[in-house]
Design an enzyme around this catalytic site. Structure first.
Site, PDB file in Angstrom:
ATOM      1  N   HIS B  56       2.580   5.728  47.134  1.00  0.00           N
ATOM      2  CA  HIS B  56       2.200   4.538  47.897  1.00  0.00           C
ATOM      3  C   HIS B  56       2.303   3.278  47.039  1.00  0.00           C
ATOM      4  CE1 HIS B  56       0.742   7.387  50.799  1.00  0.00           C
ATOM      5  NE2 HIS B  56      -0.186   7.854  49.982  1.00  0.00           N
ATOM      6  N   HIS B 218       1.506   9.006  55.202  1.00  0.00           N
ATOM      7  CA  HIS B 218       2.207  10.192  54.689  1.00  0.00           C
ATOM      8  C   HIS B 218       3.155  10.718  55.751  1.00  0.00           C
ATOM      9  CE1 HIS B 218      -1.929   9.985  53.085  1.00  0.00           C
ATOM     10  NE2 HIS B 218      -1.315  10.151  51.924  1.00  0.00           N
TER      11      HIS B 218
END
Lengths: 330, 330
Positions: B56, B218
């Site tokens: 991320h 995700h």
């Protein structure tokens, strides 16, 4: 290919409307396609103007602000802006001290900035131009006679911008820009092609198991294609090729630049390998910048730009900068 | 899927070696996977610690520095870090004033941060925890009970970080973090899936002509799939959904966040549409941040996070921050 756009025809003005919304510190003329720092012209200051095809963001519009560019002219995607934009930008930022054009070496940009320089001189604006041509991968390419201009553009805009912000006269700002360009070399690789909104499909064909070594920032062909390599092997090749031409005897500034589609996680891993190669070659690294700065839309890949720096260039690099894309020290 | 990596197994430590090379202002423990600001612990200051799966970036390691996090613990890609990392981070940053854990609401993160809090308390470190759960797309998801934590994490880390930097005590820093989370809501869309290094192929299947509305960071499923929409239609849906739950009566802070694979050119065009929708709904925008901040590897797409702000939160937002990923005012 799916894109987060309305229609391909409005991609550039749509993005400029977004820049205007997000960055009230910039004056964005959406219709005429010029991005100017809001306090321009700054009294007593040389104006720095750049521009080029869109699709390389944050270059150039994201580098407008104190300590870097005074104005940027975005063209259509991968297409040179027109002289009118450049003349308008020059007029908007000239305080009477003259304007420096920072021009990436692509045939269309060179022609249009040359014409713009003549037109601006006719309007009484003193103009100097510096050509950026740092890409060692190829001489002569799809859109270029001579070496292409890539990552060093950021170095030139940052360090010449710092000199201009300090009040240096035009000849001095031009000399700094020229010195930074001559002290910089780049090499890029692509793992995938990019897709322009107008075309809607990849700009070139790159098989699943191969990479393009020496790719240009519009996906222009490089030196060779090879079977996929590791991050470490790519760093050996890219840094090795840059060092062959740069031959630094002192410290360098390193830009590890993402092409756009490569995750930051991978870019940092690549940075570790770039540093390893430089360490093995005995080249000290004074500063490292990692991120997506001179991009090629959604292309996966990365480039390495090294610049030989002395105390003066390092001071100009460290000087405060406040732009959407690059910001420190203020 | 080609990646700029050595081997999938070393992606996280390789990236940490790169962070160490590029950011001498951070202390990076590559082996134990903790990133700490170099001057920690800062006397008299509450320590802010966050962490989560890698993939991320710049979240969270890129948000370590003055005015934001004191330390971050990166897990494997899309996998929670372990309690040992969090305890070590807490010990490294605790000046005696206590530590705040900022935890995104995913089952693994919550369990591990809870265990770490107990272990740290055993070592005499006072710990408070704030759960970030801003994603309005779904309640309960692949890795979450309740709402997922996404873009608001950046808001929480920035504003609680500013309060800590000012010397606020732990209860106050915790209260700010909680208020920012409760004042924030997010909604994301995916145009493509992402590919993890370990899997090497897309994490889910998204047909060429469709997009996922309400996707998680995700690639978790969202609310629905639809035929591809324009940037304007996506902004209508995303901002509309956020506003239904947020119901702001005053100004908001807006994050237009790229998922990683969407070019900045497109993100700015999307920003224009986000601003249009907010204007149509009569919601004033106090500040706008545009870029790739809370990413999902190479996923194409974007999310919108809005936060209701008053003068206090706005002051904390504008306060100086100096991290690799977010930097202004100093």
């Amino acid at each position: 290919m799916k894109m987060l756009i309305n229609v391909p025809e409005s991609v550039v003005p749509d993005a400029l409307r977004g820049m205007a919304a997000a960055h009230p510190e910039l004056t964005v003329d959406v219709e005429r396609r010029v991005v100017v720092r809001r306090d321009a012209p700054v009294a007593g200051k040389v104006g720095l103007v750049s521009g080029g095809g869109s699709g390389h963001e944050p270059l150039h519009g994201g580098f407008v602000g104190p300590g870097m560019l005074d104005a940027a002219c975005p063209g259509e995607v991968f297409t040179s802006p027109v002289p009118d934009q450049m003349v308008r930008a020059a007029a908007a930022v000239d305080s009477g001290k003259g304007v420096l054009f920072v021009v990436k070496n692509y045939t269309g940009d060179v022609l249009n900035f040359n014409m713009a320089a003549e037109l601006a001189e006719d309007e009484g604006i003193q103009v100097a131009s510096v050509l950026v041509n740092d890409d060692v991968a190829v001489t002569d390419s799809l859109y270029t006679a001579g070496r292409r201009g890539t990552g060093a553009t950021l170095f030139v805009e940052k360090m010449a911008g710092a000199a201009a912000e300090e009040g240096a006269p035009l000849e001095r700002v031009e000399a700094i820009a020229r010195r930074v360009n001559e002290s910089s070399r780049s090499f890029g690789v692509a793992l995938t092609a990019c897709t322009t909104p107008a075309k809607g499909s990849p700009t070139f064909d790159l098989p699943p198991g191969e990479l393009e070594l020496g790719v240009g920032i519009h996906g222009e062909p490089g030196r060779e294609r090879r079977a996929m390599m590791t991050s470490g092997e790519i760093a050996d090749y890219a840094v090795g090729t840059v060092l062959e031409e740069l031959r630094p005897s002192g410290p360098v500034l390193a830009l590890v630049n993402g092409a756009g589609g490569t995750p930051l996680l991978e870019l940092y891993g690549f940075t570790a390998e770039v540093h390893r190669v430089l360490r093995e070659r005995g080249v000290p690294v004074a500063r490292t910048l990692v991120g997506n700065y001179v991009t090629s839309l959604d292309m996966a890949g990365a480039s390495v730009t090294l610049c030989r720096v002395d105390d003066e260039l390092l001071r100009l690099w460290d000087a405060p900068v406040r732009t959407p894309g690059l910001r420190w020290g203020c």
